[in-house]
Design a protein around this motif. Structure first.
Motif, PDB file in Angstrom:
ATOM      1  N   LYS A 115       0.849  -1.190   0.000  1.00  0.00           N
ATOM      2  CA  LYS A 115       0.000   0.000   0.000  1.00  0.00           C
ATOM      3  C   LYS A 115       0.884   1.239   0.000  1.00  0.00           C
ATOM      4  N   THR A 116       0.603   2.172  -0.887  1.00  0.00           N
ATOM      5  CA  THR A 116       1.385   3.397  -0.956  1.00  0.00           C
ATOM      6  C   THR A 116       0.991   4.348   0.162  1.00  0.00           C
ATOM      7  N   PRO A 117       1.868   5.274   0.512  1.00  0.00           N
ATOM      8  CA  PRO A 117       1.437   6.368   1.397  1.00  0.00           C
ATOM      9  C   PRO A 117       0.360   7.202   0.701  1.00  0.00           C
ATOM     10  N   ASP A 118      -0.407   7.927   1.482  1.00  0.00           N
ATOM     11  CA  ASP A 118      -1.424   8.819   0.916  1.00  0.00           C
ATOM     12  C   ASP A 118      -0.759   9.972   0.160  1.00  0.00           C
ATOM     13  N   ASP A 119      -1.388  10.364  -0.923  1.00  0.00           N
ATOM     14  CA  ASP A 119      -1.010  11.601  -1.602  1.00  0.00           C
ATOM     15  C   ASP A 119      -2.264  12.463  -1.648  1.00  0.00           C
ATOM     16  N   ASP A 120      -2.130  13.752  -1.378  1.00  0.00           N
ATOM     17  CA  ASP A 120      -3.348  14.550  -1.228  1.00  0.00           C
ATOM     18  C   ASP A 120      -3.335  15.807  -2.086  1.00  0.00           C
ATOM     19  N   ALA A 121      -4.514  16.350  -2.230  1.00  0.00           N
ATOM     20  CA  ALA A 121      -4.734  17.633  -2.905  1.00  0.00           C
ATOM     21  C   ALA A 121      -5.749  18.396  -2.058  1.00  0.00           C
ATOM     22  N   THR A 122      -5.631  19.718  -2.060  1.00  0.00           N
ATOM     23  CA  THR A 122      -6.442  20.533  -1.153  1.00  0.00           C
ATOM     24  C   THR A 122      -7.160  21.640  -1.912  1.00  0.00           C
ATOM     25  N   VAL A 123      -8.413  21.856  -1.538  1.00  0.00           N
ATOM     26  CA  VAL A 123      -9.189  22.961  -2.100  1.00  0.00           C
ATOM     27  C   VAL A 123      -9.498  23.940  -0.959  1.00  0.00           C
ATOM     28  N   TYR A 124      -9.080  25.179  -1.152  1.00  0.00           N
ATOM     29  CA  TYR A 124      -9.311  26.221  -0.161  1.00  0.00           C
ATOM     30  C   TYR A 124     -10.492  27.095  -0.583  1.00  0.00           C
ATOM     31  N   SER A 125     -11.102  27.723   0.411  1.00  0.00           N
ATOM     32  CA  SER A 125     -12.131  28.714   0.146  1.00  0.00           C
ATOM     33  C   SER A 125     -12.005  29.783   1.230  1.00  0.00           C
ATOM     34  N   PHE A 126     -12.453  30.988   0.912  1.00  0.00           N
ATOM     35  CA  PHE A 126     -12.177  32.119   1.790  1.00  0.00           C
ATOM     36  C   PHE A 126     -13.480  32.786   2.249  1.00  0.00           C
ATOM     37  N   LYS A 127     -13.334  33.697   3.211  1.00  0.00           N
ATOM     38  CA  LYS A 127     -14.508  34.372   3.746  1.00  0.00           C
ATOM     39  C   LYS A 127     -14.290  35.884   3.787  1.00  0.00           C
ATOM     40  N   MET A 128     -15.393  36.593   3.837  1.00  0.00           N
ATOM     41  CA  MET A 128     -15.392  38.053   3.854  1.00  0.00           C
ATOM     42  C   MET A 128     -16.152  38.531   5.086  1.00  0.00           C
ATOM     43  N   LYS A 129     -15.576  39.505   5.798  1.00  0.00           N
ATOM     44  CA  LYS A 129     -16.254  40.099   6.951  1.00  0.00           C
ATOM     45  C   LYS A 129     -16.211  41.618   6.784  1.00  0.00           C
ATOM     46  N   VAL A 130     -17.377  42.230   6.717  1.00  0.00           N
ATOM     47  CA  VAL A 130     -17.473  43.669   6.514  1.00  0.00           C
ATOM     48  C   VAL A 130     -18.219  44.279   7.708  1.00  0.00           C
ATOM     49  N   THR A 131     -17.648  45.343   8.251  1.00  0.00           N
ATOM     50  CA  THR A 131     -18.279  46.039   9.376  1.00  0.00           C
ATOM     51  C   THR A 131     -18.768  47.406   8.911  1.00  0.00           C
ATOM     52  N   LYS A 132     -20.044  47.665   9.099  1.00  0.00           N
ATOM     53  CA  LYS A 132     -20.649  48.940   8.709  1.00  0.00           C
ATOM     54  C   LYS A 132     -20.554  49.896   9.895  1.00  0.00           C
ATOM     55  N   VAL A 133     -19.964  51.089   9.678  1.00  0.00           N
ATOM     56  CA  VAL A 133     -19.797  52.059  10.758  1.00  0.00           C
ATOM     57  C   VAL A 133     -20.208  53.445  10.280  1.00  0.00           C
ATOM     58  N   ASN A 134     -20.403  54.356  11.260  1.00  0.00           N
ATOM     59  CA  ASN A 134     -20.663  55.753  10.913  1.00  0.00           C
ATOM     60  C   ASN A 134     -19.353  56.535  10.938  1.00  0.00           C
ATOM     61  N   GLN A 135     -19.445  57.841  10.789  1.00  0.00           N
ATOM     62  CA  GLN A 135     -18.234  58.640  10.719  1.00  0.00           C
ATOM     63  C   GLN A 135     -17.483  58.697  12.041  1.00  0.00           C
ATOM     64  N   ALA A 182     -19.798  36.635   4.468  1.00  0.00           N
ATOM     65  CA  ALA A 182     -20.109  35.642   3.432  1.00  0.00           C
ATOM     66  C   ALA A 182     -18.923  34.699   3.329  1.00  0.00           C
ATOM     67  N   GLU A 183     -19.185  33.401   3.338  1.00  0.00           N
ATOM     68  CA  GLU A 183     -18.129  32.393   3.292  1.00  0.00           C
ATOM     69  C   GLU A 183     -18.266  31.540   2.031  1.00  0.00           C
ATOM     70  N   GLY A 184     -17.109  31.256   1.416  1.00  0.00           N
ATOM     71  CA  GLY A 184     -17.098  30.417   0.222  1.00  0.00           C
ATOM     72  C   GLY A 184     -16.634  31.170  -1.008  1.00  0.00           C
ATOM     73  N   LEU A 185     -15.609  32.006  -0.844  1.00  0.00           N
ATOM     74  CA  LEU A 185     -15.104  32.828  -1.934  1.00  0.00           C
ATOM     75  C   LEU A 185     -13.853  32.210  -2.546  1.00  0.00           C
ATOM     76  N   LYS A 186     -13.622  32.514  -3.793  1.00  0.00           N
ATOM     77  CA  LYS A 186     -12.482  31.993  -4.545  1.00  0.00           C
ATOM     78  C   LYS A 186     -11.485  33.111  -4.807  1.00  0.00           C
ATOM     79  N   ALA A 187     -10.212  32.776  -4.796  1.00  0.00           N
ATOM     80  CA  ALA A 187      -9.188  33.753  -5.160  1.00  0.00           C
ATOM     81  C   ALA A 187      -9.326  34.120  -6.634  1.00  0.00           C
ATOM     82  N   GLU A 188      -8.841  35.307  -6.967  1.00  0.00           N
ATOM     83  CA  GLU A 188      -8.798  35.851  -8.336  1.00  0.00           C
ATOM     84  C   GLU A 188     -10.114  36.475  -8.783  1.00  0.00           C
TER      85      GLU A 188
END
Length: 569
Positions: free
Chosen positions: A364-384, A453-459
């Motif tokens: 049995k071979t060792p595991d070889d892996d591949a990874t898929v990343y996803s990113f998140k955005m956090k925006v804060t609404k403020v006054n002056q 919002a979570e689940g964003l892609k680079a580029e």
């Protein structure tokens, strides 16, 4: 006596040169050095033939060696074996041990016949297997050696002709290793290298089926991406009649299997033998070549994807060491996807035959892996005053390029960019995209001023559009553009994000170390208050009084004028 069938991979080399005329000398001990691929093997040496050594180093007066249990019984068994042996290099040459040794009456006769085989691996291979599998080796080997390195040395062996093999059951089941067996003319000290190697498997991922595959990508939730397994073939595949081959892929909980896309044998030079292609009208291509198993099983914490051949050589008898077996399938990130940090791991291993003489033995071979990343955005609404604002409403969107068509529905006339609006669940994860802004999720700030919002892609360029401002504040008159740079990197040790760069309206932010691990784009958006006209006090009241006074004076003038006109009349 039937011994446990646990020997392995064949690397055979034979030179028996016989002469009876030269003077004979006392045999000096010799050594054998084996250069292996793996450490911690235990090799056994069985002396098949022994004899005297003449001045030219040639063995004479050949007798059965100490590694043979019973020479007479072995010779009788050889003379009775009518199994046909086909020369792989020349299929017209078919023979058997019975035919080869019909006239033999001694060990020396057997050696003379084997001398005529030259380097015919089929004959030598069969002879070696016959010694072991039919129980003709001595109960105790002539010598053994082991090593914590990949160099193994037999020292002080008496000259002769030897079978060298791995000790039975010395390799753990499903270990990433293989058994080896040699037949060696050992009249002088000799170095040999293990013949054969261990197949390996590679896993990669791509955004498109026929695109560039790599060890990692990023993607949006619910957006299809593609995995590729590449399985290699061992150098000693020709030593096997039966070869088990099984890919086992484990997808983490955040990944959903879609379908098998394509299975091919990739040949040197770029050609392919197609085994399966889902894009065809009938995807069952070359039905006789189909794997014995093609399925996926969804578990509580993972999904297992399997492609298995119980005997690869039965379906592909002309398989070469240079060939590769390539499997592609599609998948997507689901609502359980890990956002940022470790990403969503997917690993594969290969279970393979590692003993040509025992089909139950597998590595049995060792595991070889591949990874898929996803990113998140956090925006804060403020006054002056940098205070959080509730009640601001946004939609998130990106532009998607689509084809536009002529009225006949066939001729492509160009492309256009379409706004695709995010549909976001209660946990803030993007579950889909729509062209209808009314169907989009309205991201509304609460008391803390936050939207996410979570689940964003680079580029991809994402945009936030304010569709409703808090009471008393002006709505933004321009969309906010957010871009995650595709130069994100991961820690080589564990794959955790170690660098992240993003831009908000052209202003760049770079994160590294643990700051980058969350994979989060963070920014503030300021709402300015609206313009309200004053209603009391100050100039407003003064103007009211002045205007009121003028109106009274005008009324008095008008009254006097009217009276005068009345008197005159």
């Amino acid at each position: 006596m039937k011994l446990t069938r646990k020997i392995m991979s064949l690397a055979l080399c034979l030179m028996l040169v016989l002469s009876l005329a030269a003077p004979v000398f006392a045999a000096e001990p010799v050594s054998l050095t084996i250069q292996g691929e793996k450490e911690n093997h235990t090799y056994e040496a069985y002396q098949i033939f022994s004899g005297d050594i003449n001045a030219s180093g040639v063995m004479t007066n050949i007798v059965w060696g100490s590694g043979i249990a019973d020479g007479d019984a072995l010779l009788a068994a050889l003379k009775a074996d009518t199994t046909e042996i086909v020369n792989a290099m020349d299929p017209s040459q078919v023979s058997s041990m019975a035919a080869e040794f019909a006239a033999a009456t001694s060990a020396e006769d057997v050696a003379k016949v084997m001398k005529n085989w030259g380097d015919n691996a089929d004959r030598i291979d069969y002879f070696a297997n016959f010694l072991y599998e039919q129980g003709h080796l001595a109960a105790t080997p002539t010598a053994t050696t082991t090593s914590a390195t990949t160099t193994y040395v037999f020292s002080s062996l008496q000259p002769g002709y030897y079978l060298i093999k791995d000790e039975d059951d010395s390799i753990a089941d499903t270990a990433y290793d293989f058994y080896t067996k040699f037949i060696i003319d050992l009249t002088t000290s000799t170095d040999v290298a293990v013949k054969g190697n261990i197949p390996k498997v590679e896993k990669k991922v791509s955004e498109t089926l026929n695109g560039t595959y790599s060890e990692q990508i990023s993607n949006q939730l619910n957006k299809t991406h593609y995995y590729e397994w590449t399985g290699h073939i061992p150098a000693n595949i020709e030593d096997y009649e039966h070869y088990y081959y099984k890919f086992t892929d484990t997808m983490s909980k955040g990944l959903t299997f879609e379908r098998f896309e394509k299975i091919v044998i990739a040949h040197a030079g770029g050609t392919e033998t197609v085994i399966y292609d889902a894009s065809m009208t009938n995807p069952v291509v070359n039905a006789g070549l189909q794997p014995d198993v093609m399925n996926h099983v969804v578990g509580t914490d993972s999904t297992t994807v399997v492609v298995e051949w119980t005997n690869l050589l039965a379906k592909y008898p002309t398989l070469l060491t240079s060939d590769k077996i390539v499997v592609k399938y599609s998948a997507h990130l689901n609502e359980n996807a890990v956002i940022g940090q470790d990403g969503n791991d997917n690993k594969v291993n290969l279970t393979f035959s590692n003993n040509p003489h025992d089909e139950d033995d597998k590595g049995k071979t060792p595991d070889d892996d591949a990874t898929v990343y996803s990113f998140k955005m956090k925006v804060t609404k403020v006054n002056q005053s940098d205070e959080p604002l509730a009640g601001a409403e946004f939609v998130l969107f990106h532009y998607h390029t689509v084809n536009t068509y002529a009225p006949d529905g066939v001729t492509v006339t160009g492309t256009k960019n379409v706004e695709m609006y995010a549909i976001v669940n209660a946990e803030g994860k993007i579950t889909g995209w729509t062209e209808d802004i009314d169907a989009a999720t309205k991201l509304t700030t609460l008391a803390d001023g936050l939207i996410k919002a979570e689940g964003l892609k680079a580029e991809i360029g994402y945009y936030l559009r304010e569709t409703n401002a808090p009471d008393g504040y002006n709505k933004l008159n321009a969309d906010i553009k957010i871009v995650i740079d595709d130069s994100y990197t991961t820690n080589a040790t564990d794959g955790v994000l170690s660098y992240l760069k993003y831009e908000v309206d052209g202003k760049a932010t770079e994160l590294s170390g643990s700051d980058a691990a969350p994979g989060e784009v963070s920014t503030k958006v300021v709402n300015k208050s609206g313009t309200t006209l004053p209603s009391t006090g100050g100039i407003g009241t003064t103007l009211f009084y002045v205007i009121g006074g003028l109106m009274v004076a005008a009324a008095a003038v008008l009254l006097v004028t009217k009276k005068r006109m009345s008197v005159q009349n």
